[in-house]
Design an enzyme around this catalytic site. Sequence first.
Site, PDB file in Angstrom:
ATOM      1  N   LYS A 114       0.818  -1.218   0.000  1.00  0.00           N
ATOM      2  CA  LYS A 114       0.000   0.000   0.000  1.00  0.00           C
ATOM      3  C   LYS A 114       0.850   1.266   0.000  1.00  0.00           C
ATOM      4  O   LYS A 114       0.465   2.279  -0.593  1.00  0.00           O
ATOM      5  CB  LYS A 114      -0.942  -0.012   1.215  1.00  0.00           C
ATOM      6  N   LYS A 206      -6.484  -9.534  -7.713  1.00  0.00           N
ATOM      7  CA  LYS A 206      -7.661  -9.571  -6.849  1.00  0.00           C
ATOM      8  C   LYS A 206      -8.692  -8.545  -7.319  1.00  0.00           C
ATOM      9  O   LYS A 206      -8.337  -7.453  -7.758  1.00  0.00           O
ATOM     10  CB  LYS A 206      -7.235  -9.271  -5.410  1.00  0.00           C
ATOM     11  N   LYS A 209     -11.869  -2.294  -6.080  1.00  0.00           N
ATOM     12  CA  LYS A 209     -12.537  -1.065  -6.520  1.00  0.00           C
ATOM     13  C   LYS A 209     -11.562  -0.073  -7.137  1.00  0.00           C
ATOM     14  O   LYS A 209     -11.959   0.859  -7.825  1.00  0.00           O
ATOM     15  CB  LYS A 209     -13.249  -0.402  -5.338  1.00  0.00           C
TER      16      LYS A 209
END
Length: 344
Positions: A114, A206, A209
């Site tokens: 991230k 994966k 969004k």
Amino acid sequence: MSFKELVFSGVQPTGNLHLGNYLGAITKFVTLQETHDCIYCVVDMHAITVWQDPAELTRNTREVTAAFIAAGIDPKKNIVFNQSQVTGHAELAWVFNCVARMGWLNRMTQFKEKAGKDRENASVGLYVYPNLMAADILVYRATHVPVGEDQKQHLELARDIAQKFNNDYGDSIRGRGFGDVFFPLPEPIIQGPATRVMSLRDGSKKMSKSEPSDYSRINLTDDADAIAQKIRKAKTDPEPLPSELKGLESRPEADNLVGIFAALDHKTKADVLRDYGGAQFSNFKSALVDLAVTKLGPIGGEMKKLVQDPAHIDAILADGSERAAKIADENMKAVKDIVGFVRR
């Protein structure tokens, strides 16, 4: 010491809930409420580890709550609330910041993913996120956590933190009548054939969004036409479906669609291949469209209706937060006594 079985899990309110959230988490929550006492949390404090627009955070928190209810979670039978309304999460997270070791956090792969290359510019909250996750679970002394494969490392850290706390404060724990341990070592619950749902455009990624193409995912608020179009356009290969599981090993897109069908229909992948092995993808996709529209259509419709009544959702969250706080506050009193804090 034996602990009463209690399930805790949470979902981040980051918008655009999709099929991966539903199959990977929410359906498991619905099933577990039949066999366990459950606490389900909208983890809004985790969401702000990266900046969130305040108005969107409010809206997304209500949307996740609506998804819980629309999918079949009973807020009277279970506790449904948002994390920031219960102060024990933040209080215990600080204690755990002082228990966890830097080396443990440095091994967390999700932070590396991230934060990316600009780690120096990432928030401290993103770095210590796993300690807050441990606090979320352990402030209720929960024993079981439904997790996806990508969260197993964080749960292992929660177990390490619980173990170290129990060891560091063993004498104090025993002196206050809690036996040899205060915190349980929470166990993972990994269920079902589609715990990790992949992108409809790339079976190696994966479902997310954040992927630019809306055709990569089925949103829970998609209508029947959108669901059908996305499934029909989902990436596949030219070969028919195999008849045995080993035939899916080098075919990620086929494996993903079979896994989605299996999870929606409460079957195994092997069951699906027995029914559709040898079929062309066009026929299989038609069956998957019918199944997905039947299963997801009513949930999307109910979600849209619920979010039109924010006062009703807020009342559910307020009631859940009050019930959650009763458990968390009692456990935090014990933690403060064990650590040696002077309290009222």
